[in-house]
Design an enzyme around this catalytic site. Structure first.
Site, PDB file in Angstrom:
ATOM      1  N   SER A 208     -50.718 -40.117 -36.154  1.00 41.14           N
ATOM      2  CA  SER A 208     -49.905 -41.153 -35.533  1.00 41.14           C
ATOM      3  C   SER A 208     -48.469 -41.078 -36.040  1.00 41.14           C
ATOM      4  O   SER A 208     -47.819 -40.058 -35.881  1.00 41.14           O
ATOM      5  CB  SER A 208     -50.540 -42.529 -35.788  1.00 41.14           C
ATOM      6  OG  SER A 208     -49.918 -43.529 -35.031  1.00 41.14           O
ATOM      7  N   ASP A 358     -56.278 -43.192 -25.699  1.00 41.35           N
ATOM      8  CA  ASP A 358     -55.305 -43.749 -26.647  1.00 41.35           C
ATOM      9  C   ASP A 358     -54.380 -44.724 -25.916  1.00 41.35           C
ATOM     10  O   ASP A 358     -53.735 -44.364 -24.931  1.00 41.35           O
ATOM     11  CB  ASP A 358     -54.484 -42.609 -27.263  1.00 41.35           C
ATOM     12  CG  ASP A 358     -53.709 -43.033 -28.490  1.00 41.35           C
ATOM     13  OD1 ASP A 358     -53.091 -44.115 -28.459  1.00 41.35           O
ATOM     14  OD2 ASP A 358     -53.690 -42.275 -29.476  1.00 41.35           O
ATOM     15  N   HIS A 390     -57.044 -45.149 -30.399  1.00 40.94           N
ATOM     16  CA  HIS A 390     -56.084 -44.588 -31.352  1.00 40.94           C
ATOM     17  C   HIS A 390     -56.592 -44.652 -32.785  1.00 40.94           C
ATOM     18  O   HIS A 390     -56.621 -43.645 -33.495  1.00 40.94           O
ATOM     19  CB  HIS A 390     -54.758 -45.339 -31.227  1.00 40.94           C
ATOM     20  CG  HIS A 390     -53.644 -44.731 -32.015  1.00 40.94           C
ATOM     21  ND1 HIS A 390     -52.989 -43.579 -31.634  1.00 40.94           N
ATOM     22  CD2 HIS A 390     -53.068 -45.105 -33.184  1.00 40.94           C
ATOM     23  CE1 HIS A 390     -52.054 -43.281 -32.512  1.00 40.94           C
ATOM     24  NE2 HIS A 390     -52.083 -44.189 -33.479  1.00 40.94           N
TER      25      HIS A 390
END
Length: 471
Positions: A208, A358, A390
């Site tokens: 991320s 996501d 996610h």
């Protein structure tokens, strides 16, 4: 980019279990309550540091590492202040934390780039990793559980404050160079770490927000730090295009990331000279308040403060929906798209993975990034996770990530490019052997609390805030 609440409670339980395994080694005596980076002289570079080469160690100290600031982590830990480079090429200082297991492999290390996703220095990993520091940033504290998995595997792990001294969230070139100079600094510190070679093997990893730093380090390494002995890169949930990510999270549960990103892009070490005059002209009082808040708070607080915020609202800035067409903004965002320039192509093997569902970072951007790198000659394995969202994907992908790291160090990654789809949505606690079973069992509990996708993460932010405020 945010971590779910169950990690907060379960990671503490997991870590206490891990401590039992390491009771033969107690940590050094703490120096006292850690100072905030803004007040800690350690972070101030010495006079003349600008004349040193990138990666030069400017200061070092031994610390007592902690877990959520509450429990001492009984391993050897060091911090380095090192010389790195700003977006405009000027010299700045960065910090990194080194975790050394008791029986380390001495010819390699893993550079782990935590998703601290904030533009406030109180969220720096080097601060929150210290025993006695308040748990200001729950993300890097929670990701310590993943670092433990690498440590149990025998790797020295280093984790830099890759956002630099301004804590600039999202500017790719700054973060990439911060990662690479962290690797140089650790290599330069090799004698005190007991490394057996002056060219240790290195694998970089991040998810991320941490994948911004990882992906840009991979992109810049061939030109900026070609001497590093990089064996591979692992990056998941990669925000490879800031514009697309902005459009996805704008006016959503996760829009609190936006003020932190804008603050990061307008810092002096990044694009402040280009963007700050514009910001002063177009921001409303509400917009200035949001940026000021982001410059003094961490990710969870930002998410709680600014859900369903729209950057295109004229309550925030006077240009409204025309903001992204403004030339200086368009130029800066264009410079922060991975895979656009052929000379920014990784030369070490890459394992990239992303959840199809996501809802924070667009899947299609990561897929395009992988294709572009492949078209330019990179070796890329791209895995699509068909289920989960996610947050869940970082957890479910841990065995794949660790297996790739091992293969990279062993020189056994596959050449060329490949794509595959994973249908699994849970973890096998014995997937990596009995040594990592405690870690994986606790991650399974985390996963079961998340539910399918990331719905539960959205519902747990207030609980997380209470965890922080009562610690």
């Amino acid at each position: 980019m945010a971590w779910p609440v169950p990690v907060v409670r379960l990671a503490l339980v997991a870590f206490m279990a891990l401590m039992v395994a390491f009771t033969s080694a107690a940590p050094a005596e703490p120096r006292g309550i850690p100072q905030k980076p803004a007040d800690d002289p350690f972070y101030q570079p010495p006079e003349g540091f600008q004349n040193e080469a990138p990666g030069t160690v400017l200061r070092n100290r031994k610390i007592v590492a902690g877990f959520f600031g509450l429990l001492p982590n009984p391993i050897e830990a060091h911090q380095l202040l090192y010389r790195t480079t700003s977006t405009n090429g000027s010299a700045i200082a960065g910090a990194t934390t080194i975790f050394k297991p008791w029986f380390p492999k001495k010819d390699r290390f893993v550079s782990f780039h935590t998703a601290y996703d904030s533009s406030a220095t109180i969220c720096n990993p080097s601060y929150t990793y210290q025993w006695g520091a308040p748990p200001t940033d729950l993300i890097s504290s929670a990701e310590m559980l993943l670092i433990e998995a690498y440590l149990i595997s025998g790797y020295i792990v280093v984790s830099p404050d890759y956002e630099g001294p301004d804590a600039a969230f999202t500017p790719g070139h700054l973060e990439g160079m911060g990662v690479l100079d962290n690797m140089r600094a650790v290599t330069n510190f090799r004698e005190k770490l007991g490394l057996s070679t002056d060219k240790p093997m290195i694998v970089g990893a991040g998810y991320s927000g941490g994948a911004i730093a990882t992906g840009w380090a991979a992109s810049l390494q061939p030109s900026y730090a070609p001497e590093l002995n990089i064996k591979g890169w692992v990056q998941g949930g990669t925000p490879s295009n800031l514009t697309s990510t902005l459009l996805l999270i704008d006016d959503s549960t996760f829009s609190g990331f936006i003020p932190a990103a804008v603050a990061g892009l307008t810092m002096p070490s990044t694009y402040g000279a280009e963007l700050q005059p514009l910001m002063e002209r177009i921001l409303t009082d509400k917009g200035r308040e949001a940026l000021d808040f982001a410059r003094s708070h961490c990710a969870v607080a930002n998410l709680l403060k600014y859900p369903n915020l729209s950057l295109f609202s004229k309550d925030i800035q006077t240009m409204g929906e025309g903001l992204l067409e403004e030339p200086s903004i368009k130029s800066v965002l264009g410079k922060n798209i991975m895979g656009v320039n052929k000379d920014e192509t990784p030369t070490a093997p890459v394992f990239a993975y992303h959840a199809k569902q996501d809802d924070i970072v667009p899947y299609d951007d990561a897929s395009r990034m992988a294709k572009s790198w492949c078209d330019n000659g990179a070796d890329v394995k791209f895995t699509t996770f068909a289920h989960g969202g996610h947050a869940t994907t970082e957890i479910v992908a841990l065995p794949d990530a660790l297996n790739f790291v091992k293969a990279a160090f062993d020189g056994k990654t596959e050449s060329g490019c490949s794509r595959n789809t994973e249908l699994k949505s849970d973890l096998d606690p014995l997937a990596l052997g009995v040594e990592l079973e405690p870690i994986l069992n606790r991650l399974i509990k985390v996963l079961s609390n998340l539910g399918k996708g990331d719905e539960n993460m959205k519902n747990n932010l207030n609980v997380l805030d209470k965890t922080v405020s009562t610690s």
